[in-house]
Design a protein around this motif. Structure first.
Motif, PDB file in Angstrom:
ATOM      1  N   LEU A 132      -1.121   1.690   1.173  1.00 19.89           N
ATOM      2  CA  LEU A 132       0.323   1.454   1.141  1.00 19.89           C
ATOM      3  C   LEU A 132       0.982   2.183  -0.033  1.00 19.89           C
ATOM      4  O   LEU A 132       2.132   2.617   0.069  1.00 19.89           O
ATOM      5  N   THR A 133       0.263   2.328  -1.134  1.00 19.34           N
ATOM      6  CA  THR A 133       0.788   3.098  -2.268  1.00 19.34           C
ATOM      7  C   THR A 133       0.970   4.557  -1.884  1.00 19.34           C
ATOM      8  O   THR A 133       2.000   5.175  -2.191  1.00 19.34           O
ATOM      9  N   VAL A 134      -0.026   5.133  -1.211  1.00 18.38           N
ATOM     10  CA  VAL A 134       0.078   6.520  -0.748  1.00 18.38           C
ATOM     11  C   VAL A 134       1.221   6.658   0.244  1.00 18.38           C
ATOM     12  O   VAL A 134       2.004   7.624   0.199  1.00 18.38           O
ATOM     13  N   LEU A 135       1.342   5.694   1.144  1.00 20.73           N
ATOM     14  CA  LEU A 135       2.421   5.730   2.143  1.00 20.73           C
ATOM     15  C   LEU A 135       3.786   5.681   1.468  1.00 20.73           C
ATOM     16  O   LEU A 135       4.708   6.415   1.853  1.00 20.73           O
ATOM     17  N   PHE A 136       3.929   4.824   0.471  1.00 16.74           N
ATOM     18  CA  PHE A 136       5.197   4.726  -0.252  1.00 16.74           C
ATOM     19  C   PHE A 136       5.547   6.060  -0.904  1.00 16.74           C
ATOM     20  O   PHE A 136       6.689   6.536  -0.811  1.00 16.74           O
ATOM     21  N   ALA A 137       4.576   6.681  -1.566  1.00 19.37           N
ATOM     22  CA  ALA A 137       4.834   7.947  -2.251  1.00 19.37           C
ATOM     23  C   ALA A 137       5.175   9.054  -1.264  1.00 19.37           C
ATOM     24  O   ALA A 137       6.101   9.847  -1.492  1.00 19.37           O
ATOM     25  N   ALA A 138       4.446   9.110  -0.146  1.00 15.17           N
ATOM     26  CA  ALA A 138       4.621  10.216   0.797  1.00 15.17           C
ATOM     27  C   ALA A 138       5.874  10.072   1.650  1.00 15.17           C
ATOM     28  O   ALA A 138       6.528  11.066   1.978  1.00 15.17           O
ATOM     29  N   VAL A 139       6.224   8.830   2.011  1.00 16.44           N
ATOM     30  CA  VAL A 139       7.339   8.612   2.936  1.00 16.44           C
ATOM     31  C   VAL A 139       8.666   8.435   2.221  1.00 16.44           C
ATOM     32  O   VAL A 139       9.723   8.819   2.754  1.00 16.44           O
ATOM     33  N   LEU A 140       8.649   7.881   1.005  1.00 15.35           N
ATOM     34  CA  LEU A 140       9.905   7.610   0.309  1.00 15.35           C
ATOM     35  C   LEU A 140      10.130   8.534  -0.895  1.00 15.35           C
ATOM     36  O   LEU A 140      11.197   9.145  -1.017  1.00 15.35           O
ATOM     37  N   LEU A 141       9.168   8.642  -1.772  1.00 15.36           N
ATOM     38  CA  LEU A 141       9.388   9.419  -2.989  1.00 15.36           C
ATOM     39  C   LEU A 141       9.528  10.913  -2.702  1.00 15.36           C
ATOM     40  O   LEU A 141      10.451  11.572  -3.212  1.00 15.36           O
ATOM     41  N   VAL A 142       8.626  11.466  -1.931  1.00 16.88           N
ATOM     42  CA  VAL A 142       8.634  12.913  -1.697  1.00 16.88           C
ATOM     43  C   VAL A 142       9.865  13.368  -0.913  1.00 16.88           C
ATOM     44  O   VAL A 142      10.573  14.279  -1.361  1.00 16.88           O
TER      45      VAL A 142
END
Length: 304
Positions: free
Chosen positions: A51-61
């Motif tokens: 979920l941390t990777v998903l948050f970074a890839a889908v929202l932050l990037v």
């Protein structure tokens, strides 16, 4: 959704904070999988890391790339004046570096939590957010806040020719600020809901809530002050010291002050950390219990 120079610091801090918020669950997860094969013990099987990777890839990037395209001058802290001044490697570095930094922050904090060094995992959050706020407040040349509050290259170039109030008003009425509001509601809102949700999930585990010394609402407020407020205050103090006595004296002086504040055994920060009920040296996964009993307890706690 933040300027390139500060983005990796923020991603690392978010990853570390996510791991701290799910610290107790990570300890239980490690115990459950202690006797399992390599397939279930793989890092990819960890739902909190995923979920941390998903948050970074889908929202932050995506939000960061949008702002880089919409306003490259602001997104690069006015190192570039426009699209032609942005090296393609910056885009690649941003898009790939954000998830990597978030994963790195998560794994470092998780490793510290799993060996019972929860307070040192918390310091990963403090360090990441301090570097983030330090970049935005002071920057590399003392003009960090100017670079943040100037929505365009022209406004930054004439910063000294106008009042700070006018520059702030220009920023608040700019399209960049509107984009930050919209993206901030999604990114920061999701981030806070995730952290609070994982904290409360950890408190629901058997025996975990006994370590929390205050009401849940107050515990969340203390945690927020420790993770966000303390690093921001530290960035302001460091910037003031550098401006008053210079970097060669100001930074070592701040390092001594920060060391006394954070590392002393009688530190008020350590005391407040102990009130929240997050993993500390005195709480680890109970090695006397079997993996099956833990799995049963976690299932019952989630269904309660």
């Amino acid at each position: 959704m933040i300027q390139i120079q500060a983005a990796l610091f923020w991603a690392y801090a978010i990853g570390a904070t996510f791991a701290m918020s799910a610290g107790r669950q990570l300890q239980v997860w490690e115990r459950i999988n202690a006797g399992e094969g390599p397939r279930t013990r793989s890092r990819a099987a960890n739902p909190y890391l995923a979920l941390t990777v998903l948050f970074a890839a889908v929202l932050l990037v995506p939000t960061g790339l949008f702002l880089l395209w919409q306003n490259p001058a602001w997104a690069t802290m006015h190192v570039a004046d426009g699209h032609e001044g942005v090296w393609a490697g910056f885009v690649l570095f941003y898009a790939g570096g954000i998830p990597v930094a978030a994963v790195l922050g998560f794994l470092v904090a998780q490793a510290l939590v799993l060996v019972g060094a929860g307070y040192w995992a918390y310091l990963q959050c403090v360090g990441g957010y301090f570097l983030l706020f330090g970049t935005l407040v002071h920057g590399w040349d003392g003009r960090g806040y100017e670079r943040f509050l100037a929505p365009g290259a022209r406004g930054f170039a004439r910063w000294r020719q106008d009042s700070v109030v006018n520059h702030v008003l220009d920023f608040l009425t700019s399209g960049t600020f509107l984009a930050l509001l919209i993206f901030g509601a999604a990114v920061i809102g999701t981030m806070l809901l995730t952290e609070i949700g994982w904290l409360m999930e950890g408190w629901s585990l058997p025996g975990a809530d006994e370590d929390r010394k205050v009401h849940r609402v107050l515990a969340i407020a203390i945690a927020a002050a420790g993770v966000y407020g303390l690093p921001f205050l530290g960035a302001l103090v460091a910037s003031v010291l550098v401006r008053l006595v210079g970097g060669w004296i100001g930074l070592p002086l701040f390092a001594v002050l920060a060391g006394v504040t954070l590392l002393s055994r009688r530190s008020p920060v350590r005391w407040l950390y102990g009130l929240v009920g997050v993993p500390h040296r005195h709480w680890r996964a109970d090695l006397d219990r079997t993996a099956e009993s833990y799995e049963t307890e976690v299932t019952s706690a989630r269904s309660a």
